[in-house]
Design an enzyme around this catalytic site. Structure first.
Site: not given
Ligand code: NVA
Ligand code: CP
Length: 303
Positions: A103, A130, A262
């Site tokens: 990530r 994602h 999400c």
């Molecule tokens: N769009 C959000 C999703 C988190 C799971 C982010 O990138 O922070």
């Molecule tokens: N939806 C998701 O990816 O959650 P986290 O940021 O908690 O991993």
């Protein structure tokens, strides 16, 4: 089948459908207490350059349930945080581990990691995509709606990593997707053009949330400021006025629509408390399905 899982566009509909079918099978096995040791003796590195609750826990537990060993690595406490090149990290980890989830920020980082790694790399969220989340969401849609074909999906809010991934999903799986994004917060242009070329007319964009959600079967939203955009929070709150997924907007969709997010969610911003806690919300199923689809992806790529 691609070596890595960096973006949905690396896969065919048939390959992604097979992952969804395996996720369903693994979920049933887990619920029934039937073992499924598809990664026995294997180690999977989980690298985080951003925060996480769901992704970290679902990958760690998922590797464990498959009989393997998960290794949580935060970039800040590894040499990555001190500037060791991605390509060196990728080659080193490939000598120890059987797969890596990462990530991070730029999509080019996961691409470079995958280029230099000899083991499969899974994208656990970048600024652009994602893919694990959208696959979990599709598993959830299939569970609640019996499939995705013929449904209208709506996206209300930021044209962010989730929106970009939904655009790819709509083009690959072949369902209709209507997005409502404020001016200046549209999805990625390259992703948009790729999807329009692959599935002309399937995906539309408007600035009017009412238009996007009208008669939709699946409603989706996400935070207005993603990780890395915290400094823009205030300006985004102004730009996204009118984009809260509230009861009024949900009332314009089909009466049996489902509402997705999400997570993490900001209640009262992009989604109303009454909606996320309401009868149409399937957000906990989405969160759970991260576990099952990621096990399917790891078992397929690393098993
Ligand atoms: N769009 C959000 C999703 C988190 C799971 C982010 O990138 O922070
Ligand atoms: N939806 C998701 O990816 O959650 P986290 O940021 O908690 O991993």
């Amino acid at each position: 089948m691609a070596k890595d899982f960096l973006a949905l566009n690396q896969y065919t509909k048939e390959e992604l459908d097979a992952l969804l079918a395996l996720a369903r099978d693994l979920k049933a096995k887990q619920k029934a207490g039937v073992g499924h040791p598809l990664l026995t003796g294997k180690s999977v590195a989980l690298i985080f350059e951003k925060s996480s609750t769901r992704t970290r826990i679902s990958f760690e537990v998922g590797v464990y349930q498959l009989g393997g060993q998960p290794l949580f690595i935060s970039s800040g406490t590894s040499q990555m945080g001190r500037g060791e090149p991605i390509k060196d990290t990728a080659r080193t980890i490939s000598r120890y581990c059987d797969g890596v989830m990462i990530r991070t920020y730029g999509q080019e980082i996961v691409e470079e990691f995958a280029k230099f790694a000899s083991v499969p790399i899974i994208n656990g969220l970048t600024d652009l995509f994602h893919p694990c989340q959208v696959m979990a969401d599709l598993q959830t849609v299939i569970e609640h709606k019996g499939g995705y074909a013929g449904l209208k999906f709506a996206w209300v809010g930021d044209g962010n990593n989730m929106a970009n991934t939904w655009i790819e999903a709509a083009a690959i799986f072949g369902f209709d997707l209507a997005l409502a994004c404020p001016q200046g917060y549209e999805p990625d242009r390259q992703v948009w053009e790729w999807a329009q070329a692959k599935a002309p007319g399937r995906i539309t964009i408007t600035e009017d949330p009412e238009e996007a959600v009208r008669d939709a079967d699946v409603l989706n939203t996400d935070v207005w400021a993603s990780m890395g955009q915290e400094a823009e929070q205030k300006q985004r709150e102004i730009a996204f006025q009118g984009y809260c997924l509230d009861d009024e907007l949900v009332g314009l969709a089909k009466p049996d629509c489902i509402v997705m997010h999400c997570l993490p969610a900001h209640r009262g911003e992009e989604i109303a408390e009454s909606v996320i806690e309401g009868p149409r919300s399937v957000v906990w199923d989405e969160a759970e399905n991260r576990l099952h689809i990621q096990k399917a992806i790891m078992a397929t790529l690393m098993g």
